[in-house]
Structure formats: structure tokens, C-alpha cells
Design an enzyme around this catalytic site. Structure first.
Site, short mmCIF file in Angstrom:
data_model
loop_
_atom_site.label_atom_id
_atom_site.label_comp_id
_atom_site.label_asym_id
_atom_site.label_seq_id
_atom_site.Cartn_x
_atom_site.Cartn_y
_atom_site.Cartn_z
N GLU A 517 0.82 -1.21 0.00
CA GLU A 517 0.00 0.00 0.00
C GLU A 517 0.86 1.26 0.00
O GLU A 517 0.48 2.28 -0.57
CB GLU A 517 -0.96 -0.01 1.19
N HIS A 523 3.50 6.12 -5.56
CA HIS A 523 3.06 6.41 -6.92
C HIS A 523 2.36 7.76 -6.97
O HIS A 523 2.54 8.55 -7.92
CB HIS A 523 2.12 5.29 -7.38
#
Length: 738
Positions: A517, A523
Site C-alpha cells: 500500500e 506512486h
């Protein structure tokens, strides 16, 4: 426009695909837009905290400490009205459509509603309550209708279409062309090309699906909250001390002091099934968990699933598609259901064969102990742990002693510093509002320049009203098209909080999920695109970056510096690390098969004629046809498969985890082959440049080729899981233990 996809899949209403642009010239306002704008202004809620622009440090932050459920409905209604007024203004602009006066202005619209959805996401995922669920049920169809009004605004679509058709002849950058294409596809694939009765029916279906998705999710949550099991001290045999202490604290929190709470969530179920020696209790906990949404009561989801499937099929038929999966995959890396199925079916035989080997090993242990049983699904984790100890002399509870949640977090920060040049610094408590005392916040900066990148919020612990599992959210996208906006990212988990003063110890699998996660958050934080829309993603690609980050958990710097015993502070012994690495492919039959069963059922549900479908029967018959081993079940049984029925984010797309894992295994070999291994600076720079920073500014297949120099193959995936390559003979699990 930044709200359109949120409204289309309201259950996932935490991430919006947002937009683009250069500075645009002022546009004329139509009389209709004037009237709508005046109406909106006249009805604007006074001092509604959910609509207010974010203030405070770091470019403004959400007022999470001032959230008021009473403000949610009026804020949504105002935000929708304001957004429709903005859209009407764009659609009725008398000037010829251009990127600046159409696409860019669409992406500037909906800012108030975007802020409201940030709070909606917190209530939906982290802080649900009966009051929120009532508003959610009422507003979901209204939000779907709002979305339809935008998508089916023909004047607006004709302007988008005109910009799209002229995109290659206009003076646009590559990023701008990508934004135009994504915007056009959003309209074209969601009914904008329809007219008359078909258009009306499409909108009506969206409204009804919004209601059904909400009901599905709330039914699952009700079954998670309604099946707590409270144990007495004589029922704790086999359970680790840390788990017992956490269960006692949880029971006390639930008003059952002196008892031990086993909640109906994976984070509680999984360790209980692994360690409890009470077989009848294991069976009860297993049944509670895997029967969510399938109990024949007011929270049963089977009728809801049948209606969802029928409506999805009818809706895509209006667009000329044979089935829902064909529509869903057209713009994804797989492109067609057949390609997705082909990948899964290439792996399935090896996974099932490994399950049979694993079960044989477990049955041998049970027989040696004179247990007098045949391995059942509630036995799999328990006896797998015994086999792990026998084959690899590896005790999962021993490993947990070195997996402290706080240390794992610091290890993740180290990886982010080495690969992304990020530094994470805790913000002063109270300086940034949070929605619960458990939530902590860090500032993210560039290690070299000190430049502010964004904030990272962490909500790590399970509690009533919080959905199960782990996920990442973005509260604010990176953008530069109207001045730079920095990222507000979050990670959310369901670890069981330790007793006061006790560290939180987690399993190796949970540690991998924590890293996974965090990969999503990186990202978000690494984004270097100009236009907000490009922060969106392609579903069978966006899991790649997060799955890849899991690989850094077992790298030497993390093992040597962050995996220390919670009592002694000593580093994890080298022989225990060797056992962990030797057992890396252990139980891959179970893990791969339970996942693939869910992914295959998902895509087969969405490629079949759903007329008169009985979801339970379909699930049973599909698994039987696949040769599903009886000793385990789908990771997510259909009645609680929230990925595909509480919204449309993963529907006909759960295969995407394996598609992404093919990329992950291949990319991992790029690091393994590099001179500097997983911390090789050159490969890391390419990773950030091509696979993280561009987000959706580059077609994913092209982005991967830029990183790797070629397409990915399936062979690294099979090697990672210890499976024979297609055509090779399995050596069996016995060889691994020799």
C-alpha cells in the site's frame, strides 16, 4: 469534470480522474448558465465546512477535525449544482472549441465537489456510521444522475469530440493530446454517443447500480460488525501472546472486559485460523468470515448481485458490446477478456497441482498426530503452519517478534529515500487536522533540495465503522496546470492495536501488504505530470507499482536495520532470515489458487448471460468446472466480493493483480541483475522516470518497454512462485525441504 468518474463509481469515491490545461481565455456565459449560476449562488450553504477551501499549512489541508455529517447532504447538493453550472457554461460557449476553452475548463470545474468527496471517502472507508450510510443510500443515485447529466450533455460532448478530432493538428503537447484522448474515451465509453430512449435507459441503469453498489457494501460491513466472537480464557489455546493481548483490548473496547474479541475481518480471522488449536472454533470463525453477505437474511447479497450483473450486461449492450468484460477491458493492458483468461489459465494448473501437494503434506502431519480428520478449509492455515515448521523449521510467530509496525514504517521511509530521494518528517501533532486520534501525518520532502512534495497520512488500526482490508487514497493530486498543488496521500490498514504499552507485531504477509500500500502512496507522491487527469490509472497496471514495492521488505538493508526483536532490540538472526527466504515459495499453491479462483469467477460472471443467474450456484458450478480443490475457497467469495460489487473499479478486472504481478516479477529481475541490486541507482532512476512519475501520461505498455527495453514475459512470475514453466515437470514441494 474532475467529479465525473467519482460519481460513476460512487462506492470508490475517493479518487477522481482530474484534468488538464494551459491558461485559458475568458469565455462567454450563456443565458442558461447565468440562470443556473444565480440559482446556485442563491442556495449556497453558509459556512459549510465540507465546501470550504482548504486552509492552513502545506498549501491547505482538509478540515478533518471539523467534519459534520449534517453538512454532507447540503454540501453534495450544492457541489453538484455548482459543477453543472460550470459545465453548462463550457457547453454553451459560442466560441469554437479548443483545448483551452473546453478540456481545460472542464478540468477546472468541480473543485467544491472534489473537496466534499474527500470527506465522503473518510466516512465511507474510515469512519462509517448509520448516519452516514443513510446519507450515502439517499445520495448515491442522485450522484449517478448528476454524472449522467455531464456525460450525456450532447453540446459538451460535441465540443470534446471536436477537440479530439483536431488533436493531432492543434498545437498541443504530448501530455495534452493524452488528456484529450482520455477525456473523449471517458465520454464515448460511458454512453455519450447514445440518444433518445437508449440514453435515458443508460442513465436510469447508472442510478440503480449506484443504489445496489451502496447496499452491497453496507451489507458486507453489517456482517463484519455483527459477527464478533467473544472468547473466554479457556478457549485461547495456541494463540500467540501478542494476539491474545490485542483481542483482550479489543473486547474491552467493545464493552466485554475479561473476554477476548475475534472480529469478523481478515486481520483477526487469519491469525486465529493459523494458531488456534480449537478446531470447532476455527470452523466457526471461518464460517462467519466466508459467509459474509450470504446468510439468507436482510444483509444477504445474492439478489443484489444478480440484479447488478443483469443491469451491467444491459447497459453495455446499449453500447454494442457482447458482454460487460469486453467493454471494461477495451482500454486496459489486457484489451480483451480472452487475453486475461489466457494468462490466468496458464498459471492455474500449476497452482492447483501445488495445492494438492500442500494438502498431502498437511494430511500427513494430521495423521502423524492421530488427529482423525480430513483437511478442511478451516484447517488449511493451521496445518500449513505446522508444515512450515517441519519443512523449514520456520515459526511464523517467531518471525512476528521482529516485525514491529513502527519499525516497518521507518523501513519503508528508508526505501523511499533510496529510490525516490524522499524524506519523511513527522508534522507537529495538532498542526494538521486528522479525523481520528490514531491518524498520524508526515511531511514528504526532497532529500537533496528540501522541496516540499506533500503529506502522508497513516491510519493503521482496525475499529468499528472502518472497512476491512488495506488501501491507499489521495486527498489531493499533484498538478501544475494552474500553479503547483502538492500531494496529500494516505495509507489505511486494519492492524489490531496492541494493549497499552505493547508494540504492534504483524505477520510477514501483513508486512508485505504494508509495503504494497505504501507503493501506491509513492506512486501518488512521485507524480510529475502537468494535468490532473493524468493522475488516473489503468487498473491492470496500477497494482504493478505497489506489488513491486513489496520486494524491498526482504532486502538486506531492511533486514539488517529494521527487523529487530521487540523485547531485546537484537537484529533478526541470519539463520531465521535464511529460513524465510528458503520458504519464500511455501504455500504458493494456496495463495495463488484462492486469488485465481476469485479472479476467474469475476471475469466469467461478466462474460456470461446473466439472465436468471443464481450467484451461489454459478460460483459452485464455475469452481467445480475449474477443478477447485475442496480444501480452500475463493479469496473473496461472490456475496462479499466488494472489489467487483460495491462499485465498478475492479469489476471484470480482479485479474489485474496477476497481470501486474507478471510485470512485477519481470521488473524485479531487472533489479536483481543490476550491479547495485535492489538499490541500484541507475535502475531506480529509470523506475521513477518511466514507471512512477508519468502516472497515466504514457501508455502503460510503452512505459514498461521504456523501463525494461522489452515486454514482460510470464517466466519470471512462474519462477517467483516456485512453479514449473509451461511444459516443465513439477519437482513438488518435497524438493524445497530437502
Amino acid at each position: 469534470m474532475r467529479q465525473t468518474l467519482i460519481a460513476l463509481s460512487i462506492s470508490a469515491a475517493m479518487v477522481a480522474i482530474a484534468g488538464c490545461s494551459k491558461e485559458s481565455e475568458p469565455v462567454a456565459k450563456s443565458p442558461a448558465a447565468e440562470q443556473v449560476s444565480e440559482s446556485v449562488a442563491a442556495t449556497a450553504p453558509v459556512d459549510n465546512v465540507l465546501l470550504a477551501e482548504w486552509s492552513g499549512p502545506f498549501g491547505g489541508v482538509p478540515a478533518f477535525d471539523a467534519m459534520d455529517i449534517a453538512a454532507l447532504k447540503p454540501a453534495l447538493e450544492f457541489g453538484m449544482a455548482e459543477n453543472l453550472a460550470e459545465i453548462d457554461k463550457i457547453a454553451n460557449n459560442p466560441e469554437a472549441p479548443t483545448f483551452a476553452n473546453t478540456i481545460a475548463e472542464m478540468e477546472r470545474s468541480g473543485k467544491s465537489l472534489s473537496r466534499v468527496f474527500t470527506y465522503w471517502g473518510i466516512w465511507s472507508g474510515n469512519m462509517s456510521s448509520p448516519e452516514f450510510r443513510a446519507v450515502q443510500a439517499e445520495m448515491a443515485p442522485k450522484l449517478a444522475a448528476f454524472s449522467s447529466k455531464i456525460i450525456q450533455n450532447d453540446k459538451l460532448f460535441q465540443r470534446v469530440k471536436a477537440v479530439y478530432e483536431a488533436r493531432n493538428d492543434a498545437d498541443l503537447t504530448a501530455e495534452q493530446i493524452r488528456v484529450v484522448e482520455l477525456t473523449y474515451d471517458e465520454f464515448a465509453t460511458n454512453g455519450a454517443t447514445l440518444s433518445g430512449e437508449a440514453k435515458e435507459r443508460y442513465a436510469a441503469i447508472n442510478n440503480r447500480l449506484a443504489e445496489l453498489h451502496t447496499s452491497f457494501a453496507n451489507n458486507v460491513l453489517a456482517d463484519e460488525e455483527g459477527y464478533d466472537l467473544f472468547l473466554s480464557e479457556d478457549q485461547l489455546a495456541g494463540l500467540p501472546e501478542s494476539f491474545v493481548k490485542a483481542a483482550a483490548a479489543l473486547a474491552a473496547e467493545k464493552g466485554q472486559s475479561g473476554k477476548y474479541a475475534i472480529t469478523n475481518t481478515r486481520s483477526s480471522m487469519d491469525p486465529f485460523l493459523t494458531y488456534s488449536t480449537k478446531r470447532e472454533l476455527r470452523e466457526r470463525v471461518w464460517n462467519n468470515y466466508y459467509s459474509r453477505g450470504d446468510n439468507g437474511d436482510e444483509h444477504d447479497n445474492n439478489a443484489i448481485i444478480a440484479e447488478i450483473l443483469q443491469l451491467r450486461d444491459e447497459r453495455v449492450a446499449l453500447l454494442g458490446f457482447d458482454n460487460y468484460a469486453a467493454w471494461r477491458l477495451q482500454n486496459r493492458m489486457a484489451k480483451t477478456p480472452q487475453r486475461a483468461i489466457a494468462l490466468m489459465e496458464a498459471v492455474w494448473p500449476a497452482a492447483v497441482a501445488r495445492v494438492h501437494e500442500e494438502v498431502a503434506d498437511m494430511q500427513a502431519v494430521a495423521n502423524a498426530e492421530s488427529a482423525g480428520i480430513e483437511i478442511a478449509p478451516w484447517d488449511y492455515r493451521f496445518y500449513a503452519e505446522k508444515v512450515r515448521k517441519a519443512k523449514y523449521d520456520l515459526n511464523s510467530d517467531e518471525v512476528k517478534q521482529y516485525l514491529q509496525l513502527d519499525n516497518l514504517r521507518e523501513g519503508m521511509f528508508y526505501v523511499a529515500g533510496e529510490l525516490f530521494n524522499f524524506t519523511f518528517t513527522p508534522v507537529e501533532e495538532g498542526s494538521v487536522p486528522v479525523f481520528h486520534e490514531d491518524v498520524k501525518v508526515w511531511e514528504v520532502t526532497d532529500k537533496t533540495s528540501g522541496e516540499h512534495i506533500g503529506l502522508w497520512y497513516l491510519d493503521p488500526f482496525a475499529r468499528s465503522g472502518k472497512r476491512s482490508g488495506a488501501w491507499a487514497s489521495m486527498y489531493r493530486d499533484h498538478t501544475t496546470f494552474d500553479g503547483k498543488e502538492t500531494v496529500l496521500a494516505s495509507n489505511n490498514s486494519n492492524f489490531i492495536k496492541g494493549a497499552p504499552g505493547e508494540p504492534v507485531l504483524v505477520s510477514w504477509d501483513d508486512a508485505e501488504t504494508f509495503f504494497h500500500e505504501f507503493g501506491h502512496a509513492l506512486h501518488f507522491l512521485a507524480s510529475n505530470v502537468s494535468y490532473p487527469m493524468l493522475n488516473g490509472g489503468v487498473r491492470d497496471y496500477t497494482e504493478f507499482q505497489s506489488q513491486l514495492l513489496e520486494r524491498w521488505l526482504s532486502t538486506d538493508p531492511i533486514i539488517d536495520n529494521y527487523l529487530v526483536h521487540y523485547k531485546t532490540g537484537e537484529s533478526i538472526p541470519a539463520d531465521l532470515v535464511a529460513k524465510i527466504k528458503q520458504a519464500a515459495t511455501f504455500n504458493q499453491g494456496f495463495a495463488t489458487t484462492e486469488y485465481l479462483a476469485s479472479a476467474l469467477v469475476d471475469i466469467k460472471l461478466h462474460t456470461t448471460d446473466p439472465t436468471g443467474i443464481d450467484p451461489d450456484k454459478f460460483e459452485r458450478e464455475t469452481l467445480n468446472a475449474l477443478g477447485m480443490p475442496s480444501e480452500l475457497v475463493m479469496r473473496h467469495r461472490t456475496p462479499h466480493f466488494g472489489h467487483i460489487f460495491s462499485g465498478e473499479g475492479y469489476s471484470a478486472g480482479y485479474y489485474g493483480y496477476m497481470w501486474a504481478d507478471v510485470l512485477t516479477s519481470d521488473a524485479s529481475e531487472a533489479f536483481a541483475e543490476a550491479e547495485g541490486g535492489f538499490y541500484d541507482k541507475e535502475v531506480a532512476a529509470k523506475l521513477v522516470k518511466y514507471l512512477f512519475a508519468p502516472r497515466n501520461a504514457i501508455d502503460p505498455a510503452e512505459a514498461y518497454r521504456l523501463f525494461r527495453g522489452r515486454d514482460a514475459g510470464i517466466e519470471p512470475l512462474m519462477r517467483d512462485r516456485g512453479f514449473p514453466l509451461p511444459g516443465e515437470k513439477s519437482e513438488g514441494t518435497a524438493a524445497a525441504g530437502e
